[in-house]
Design an enzyme around this catalytic site. Structure first.
Site, short mmCIF file in Angstrom:
data_model
loop_
_atom_site.label_atom_id
_atom_site.label_comp_id
_atom_site.label_asym_id
_atom_site.label_seq_id
_atom_site.Cartn_x
_atom_site.Cartn_y
_atom_site.Cartn_z
N ASP A 25 -61.28 16.07 -49.95
CA ASP A 25 -62.46 16.91 -49.76
C ASP A 25 -63.76 16.10 -49.78
O ASP A 25 -64.75 16.51 -49.19
CB ASP A 25 -62.53 17.99 -50.84
CG ASP A 25 -61.38 18.98 -50.72
OD1 ASP A 25 -60.84 19.14 -49.62
OD2 ASP A 25 -61.02 19.58 -51.75
N LYS A 52 -54.94 17.65 -41.00
CA LYS A 52 -55.26 18.83 -41.80
C LYS A 52 -55.70 19.95 -40.85
O LYS A 52 -55.44 19.90 -39.66
CB LYS A 52 -56.36 18.50 -42.82
CG LYS A 52 -55.91 17.48 -43.86
CD LYS A 52 -54.86 18.07 -44.74
CE LYS A 52 -54.42 17.08 -45.81
NZ LYS A 52 -53.29 17.55 -46.54
N ARG A 56 -60.75 15.93 -39.54
CA ARG A 56 -62.03 15.71 -40.22
C ARG A 56 -62.52 14.28 -40.04
O ARG A 56 -63.72 14.04 -39.92
CB ARG A 56 -61.86 16.04 -41.70
CG ARG A 56 -63.13 16.19 -42.46
CD ARG A 56 -62.86 16.70 -43.86
NE ARG A 56 -62.47 18.11 -43.82
CZ ARG A 56 -61.74 18.70 -44.75
NH1 ARG A 56 -61.30 18.03 -45.79
NH2 ARG A 56 -61.46 19.98 -44.66
N ARG A 97 -66.83 21.23 -44.53
CA ARG A 97 -67.21 19.99 -45.20
C ARG A 97 -67.88 19.02 -44.23
O ARG A 97 -68.82 18.31 -44.59
CB ARG A 97 -65.99 19.36 -45.85
CG ARG A 97 -65.53 20.14 -47.07
CD ARG A 97 -64.32 19.51 -47.74
NE ARG A 97 -63.89 20.32 -48.85
CZ ARG A 97 -63.03 21.34 -48.76
NH1 ARG A 97 -62.50 21.65 -47.60
NH2 ARG A 97 -62.70 22.03 -49.83
#
Length: 144
Positions: A25, A52, A56, A97
């Protein structure tokens, strides 16, 4: 108790594959910090993070490169050289995020930064932009 706070410039570092599972994260904001650090930061063993809910890693690499960061990708590794960022239009890739981290990168940048798809922050931090305004005041980072 006594709290002592000291300020030191950020310095590049190495993130080892064994550390990555604990940083899933935090990786996006650490990539932003690497842009502000002196020297280079190497992130190794990022392969699992690319599968994921979104890639990201790729979203951050693309966004940081748009902002002028010196980012190199080689296999499961990302290397970021500390450098001055410049405003740009970047995309959150629908990841909360990533959106928040690119917003922080935009605060480091000269010029205006626009974050596309920033509404995704509602998933984890609905008041993120209001809190940010309270902390830093009006900024050159806008949402689209």
């Amino acid at each position: 108790g006594t709290i002592r706070i000291e300020h030191h410039p950020l310095r590049g570092t190495a993130i080892e594959p064994s550390e990555v599972p604990a940083l899933i994260d935090e990786l996006p904001v650490l990539m932003v910090a690497a842009c502000a650090a002196e020297g280079s930061t190497q992130f190794d063993g990022l392969g699992e993070l690319r599968v994921k809910e979104t890639d990201r890693v790729q979203a951050m690499v693309a966004g940081l490169q748009q902002l002028g960061a010196q980012v190199q990708v080689q296999g499961q590794a990302v290397r970021i050289e500390g450098s001055q960022l410049r405003g740009a239009v970047v995309d959150s890739a629908g990841d909360h995020r990533t959106a928040m981290s690119l917003t922080l990168a935009g605060l480091l940048a000269t010029g205006q930064t626009i974050i596309r798809g920033a509404e995704c922050v509602q998933k984890s931090f609905p008041t993120f932009f209001e809190v940010l305004d309270d902390v830093v005041g009006p900024s050159t980072v806008k949402t689209d």
